[in-house]
Scaffold this active site. Sequence first.
Site, PDB file in Angstrom:
ATOM      1  CG  HIS A 116      -0.912  -9.917   6.635  1.00 51.94           C
ATOM      2  ND1 HIS A 116      -2.233  -9.556   6.837  1.00 51.94           N
ATOM      3  CD2 HIS A 116      -0.869 -10.434   5.386  1.00 51.94           C
ATOM      4  CE1 HIS A 116      -2.946  -9.848   5.762  1.00 51.94           C
ATOM      5  NE2 HIS A 116      -2.141 -10.382   4.859  1.00 51.94           N
ATOM      6  CG  ASP A 139      -3.441  -7.790   9.437  1.00 50.63           C
ATOM      7  OD1 ASP A 139      -2.392  -7.262   9.019  1.00 50.63           O
ATOM      8  OD2 ASP A 139      -4.020  -8.718   8.854  1.00 50.63           O
ATOM      9  N   GLY A 142      -3.920 -12.521  -2.004  1.00 47.34           N
ATOM     10  CA  GLY A 142      -3.757 -11.318  -2.806  1.00 47.34           C
ATOM     11  C   GLY A 142      -4.793 -10.259  -2.485  1.00 47.34           C
ATOM     12  CB  SER A 159      -3.923  -9.369   2.360  1.00 49.22           C
ATOM     13  OG  SER A 159      -4.170 -10.549   3.055  1.00 49.22           O
ATOM     14  CB  SER A 198      -7.237  -9.128   8.433  1.00 50.76           C
ATOM     15  OG  SER A 198      -6.273  -9.872   9.150  1.00 50.76           O
TER      16      SER A 198
END
Length: 383
Positions: free
Chosen positions: A227, A255, A335, A337, A352
């Site tokens: 993402h 993801d 942040g 991720s 994720s």
Amino acid sequence: MRRTTTLRTALSALLLLGTWATASALPASAADAPARSTEAPASPELLSAMQRDLALTRNEAEARLAAEKTATAVERKARSAAGSAYGGSWFDADSGRLTVAVTRAAQADAVRATGAAVRLVRYDARQLEAAKKSIDGLSAPAGVASWHVDPKANKVVVNIVAAHRDDNDVRAFLARAREAGPVTVRQIPTAPRTFAAGTVGGDPYYTGNVRCSIGFSVHGGFVTAGHCGRPSAAVYGWDRSYIGNFQGSSFPGDDYAWVNVGSGWWTVPVVLGWGTIPDQLVRGSAEAPVGASVCRSGSTTHWHCGTVLAKNETVNYSQGAVHQMTKTSVCAEPGDSGGSFISGDQAQGVTSGGWGNCNGGGQTWHQPVNEILNRYGLTLHTA
């Protein structure tokens, strides 16, 4: 980025978001084999993080890592011994052993011979996975957060957002889910979300106006969350210099993504410690069982630890459902991720999303790293 810069700067560029120990030097398809190492399973600082987040003493943290390493090795043998009677497994922190669910008492002795404890259950893993797969085919409303097979409960757990438990569409979804097989319902306080963030200072990587975290080094680049960017999107390091581009990306549904590295940047088999723990060498990617401890590194909240709560969970984000995720009790924030999850010295996956934060607590999902390697034919860069 110049090679005269310090190693830590190189790492923050490449591993940007705090990566944990990752897969072995074997090809991705073999990366789930337990790594053999004579090194200590964790640094003193990592043990301190486990003490802080899991309420353990130092001796308890060391003993738990050793027990989890044994349980990870036992799991494959125990599953084979159980055969078609296998109903799932989990690590029990109190006993320090792997517990394996079986549907037939005839397999119990063979499973115990591997070193695992045994619990008799009604449904085998294939029946539970079939029920979950049927639920995956349903259209989930926003009030349904996620669902997964829980081997300990011997059911499919459907998590709903507490404020939406009485919504008509949630009730209708649960009714259809129960038709698929054994289901139990649990509540969480808020809906899951991804952990990308707008641009801020620190040690990030950037694509457009999004900041995310690097997961694990692979030969030729790094893996991260899907993402965070679409295929061909340009990626820039903490100093805004060009790193490379997204070579593959999938979200929702999955993801995960990978980015090529060039233009003076390079990959190293190390995970940043962010000043909390020493930078960590990457040694393997053997998948930890449910119940095992796991820690996460990210550019926003750095190092935090918890336990593996569930595997193969479907998460219902606002952008769409994502499948085959691993749920943990580790906190995260925007942040983080794409950042890395590790258990002991073994890479687990890339961050994720989740719910909550690192002040009040919460839960976080990661995409298993071995799935990403196999999807793109990548090999982890390891020590």
